[in-house]
Motif scaffolding. Structure first.
Motif, PDB file in Angstrom:
ATOM      1  N   PRO A  70      12.993  -9.379 -51.669  1.00  0.00           N
ATOM      2  CA  PRO A  70      13.461  -8.113 -51.099  1.00  0.00           C
ATOM      3  C   PRO A  70      13.671  -8.230 -49.597  1.00  0.00           C
ATOM      4  O   PRO A  70      13.115  -9.114 -48.939  1.00  0.00           O
ATOM      5  CB  PRO A  70      12.315  -7.143 -51.402  1.00  0.00           C
ATOM      6  N   ILE A  71      14.480  -7.340 -49.060  1.00  0.00           N
ATOM      7  CA  ILE A  71      14.547  -7.171 -47.621  1.00  0.00           C
ATOM      8  C   ILE A  71      13.525  -6.108 -47.244  1.00  0.00           C
ATOM      9  O   ILE A  71      13.429  -5.073 -47.903  1.00  0.00           O
ATOM     10  CB  ILE A  71      15.971  -6.798 -47.145  1.00  0.00           C
ATOM     11  N   VAL A  73      12.242  -3.282 -44.799  1.00  0.00           N
ATOM     12  CA  VAL A  73      12.835  -2.389 -43.802  1.00  0.00           C
ATOM     13  C   VAL A  73      11.763  -1.426 -43.300  1.00  0.00           C
ATOM     14  O   VAL A  73      11.446  -0.435 -43.959  1.00  0.00           O
ATOM     15  CB  VAL A  73      14.033  -1.612 -44.379  1.00  0.00           C
ATOM     16  N   LEU A 116      20.791  -3.318 -40.156  1.00  0.00           N
ATOM     17  CA  LEU A 116      20.772  -3.580 -41.591  1.00  0.00           C
ATOM     18  C   LEU A 116      22.014  -4.381 -41.985  1.00  0.00           C
ATOM     19  O   LEU A 116      23.054  -4.274 -41.338  1.00  0.00           O
ATOM     20  CB  LEU A 116      20.779  -2.267 -42.379  1.00  0.00           C
ATOM     21  N   LEU A 120      24.320  -4.139 -49.291  1.00  0.00           N
ATOM     22  CA  LEU A 120      23.031  -4.348 -49.939  1.00  0.00           C
ATOM     23  C   LEU A 120      23.145  -4.297 -51.460  1.00  0.00           C
ATOM     24  O   LEU A 120      22.141  -4.138 -52.156  1.00  0.00           O
ATOM     25  CB  LEU A 120      22.034  -3.283 -49.456  1.00  0.00           C
ATOM     26  N   GLN A 123      20.626  -6.100 -53.882  1.00  0.00           N
ATOM     27  CA  GLN A 123      19.513  -6.548 -53.048  1.00  0.00           C
ATOM     28  C   GLN A 123      18.330  -5.590 -53.166  1.00  0.00           C
ATOM     29  O   GLN A 123      18.436  -4.420 -52.796  1.00  0.00           O
ATOM     30  CB  GLN A 123      19.951  -6.622 -51.586  1.00  0.00           C
ATOM     31  N   VAL A 125      15.125  -3.682 -51.947  1.00  0.00           N
ATOM     32  CA  VAL A 125      14.735  -3.256 -50.606  1.00  0.00           C
ATOM     33  C   VAL A 125      13.358  -2.595 -50.674  1.00  0.00           C
ATOM     34  O   VAL A 125      13.121  -1.732 -51.518  1.00  0.00           O
ATOM     35  CB  VAL A 125      15.751  -2.264 -50.007  1.00  0.00           C
ATOM     36  N   LEU A 145      20.361   3.185 -46.779  1.00  0.00           N
ATOM     37  CA  LEU A 145      20.348   2.022 -47.658  1.00  0.00           C
ATOM     38  C   LEU A 145      21.268   2.228 -48.857  1.00  0.00           C
ATOM     39  O   LEU A 145      22.006   1.318 -49.252  1.00  0.00           O
ATOM     40  CB  LEU A 145      18.917   1.748 -48.125  1.00  0.00           C
ATOM     41  N   ALA A 150      22.618  -0.217 -51.937  1.00  0.00           N
ATOM     42  CA  ALA A 150      21.306  -0.507 -52.521  1.00  0.00           C
ATOM     43  C   ALA A 150      20.996   0.454 -53.659  1.00  0.00           C
ATOM     44  O   ALA A 150      21.141   1.671 -53.512  1.00  0.00           O
ATOM     45  CB  ALA A 150      20.223  -0.417 -51.454  1.00  0.00           C
ATOM     46  N   ILE A 153      15.458   0.420 -54.584  1.00  0.00           N
ATOM     47  CA  ILE A 153      14.753   0.740 -53.342  1.00  0.00           C
ATOM     48  C   ILE A 153      13.337   1.190 -53.672  1.00  0.00           C
ATOM     49  O   ILE A 153      13.137   2.076 -54.500  1.00  0.00           O
ATOM     50  CB  ILE A 153      15.474   1.852 -52.560  1.00  0.00           C
TER      51      ILE A 153
END
Length: 211
Positions: A70-71, A73, A116, A120, A123, A125, A145, A150, A153
């Motif tokens: 994951p990214i 944030v 960012l 996304l 991806q 998050v 996001l 995304a 999330i």
């Protein structure tokens, strides 16, 4: 919206340190470091994995790794305190940033930073912020996001207030919540009750600049 409350005894002990008004900045940071890692650990249960071949000192076998890390944030500023514990659990994660100040009169988020990836899509998050109070800041972050594609999330918060949880659930946004507790209410200043005070101040000291 799926909500996971991590009610492990060790998580409750770290949360108690963070709630205690006698805990200084160092004690608060240390407790958040431990509890943040526990929450990220739990949030990672739903991440997809893949197998790969590896050799132990004894024989060939299969290993497991995250298919797409994951990214992370953080919602600045308090969310910065959860970056290191997140990276300790997922060292190959990337990090983005969303900066939001709080208008003390309206209690609404005031954006001042956004770093960012443009796309996304696909991806995972993890949005990290110690406090979910009214939900305004977190909803703003999740919308940013989602606008970038995304759909996976996870919001990771130490303390969540029921009004903020309800706002997140009613938003229709693609988000789930992992938290250590859900507190019942907010006071007239939109602080969580019983909560733990201002997480940013307790991490770093009182804010002394205007954003």
């Amino acid at each position: 919206m799926h909500i996971t409350v991590v009610d492990h005894p060790l998580a409750a002990a770290r949360l108690s340190i963070m709630r205690d008004e006698r805990s200084d900045n160092a004690a608060f940071r240390a407790a958040l470091n431990d509890l943040g890692a526990m929450l990220v650990y739990e949030a990672s249960r739903e991440l997809n994995t893949e197998k790969f071949s590896l050799q132990t000192p004894v024989a060939a076998t299969q290993g497991t790794r995250l298919e797409t890390p994951p990214i992370i944030v953080p919602v600045i500023r308090a969310g910065l305190g959860m970056v290191d514990p997140a990276l300790s659990m997922i060292p190959d994660a990337q990090v983005g940033f969303i900066g939001l100040a709080r208008d003390e009169e309206t209690h609404e988020p005031v954006p001042y930073l956004e770093a960012l990836p443009e796309d996304l899509t696909g991806q995972p998050v993890f949005v990290v912020d110690p406090m979910l109070a009214t939900g305004g800041s977190l909803l703003h972050a999740v919308r940013l996001l989602a606008e970038r594609g995304a759909t996976d999330i996870t919001a990771i918060c130490v303390v969540s207030a029921q009004p903020g949880v309800d706002a997140l659930a009613d938003s229709g946004l693609p988000v789930r919540l992992v938290t250590a507790t859900v507190d019942p209410e907010l006071n007239d200043n939109a602080y969580i009750v019983p909560g733990l005070g201002d997480a940013g101040d307790r991490l770093y000291g009182p804010r002394n600049i205007d954003l």
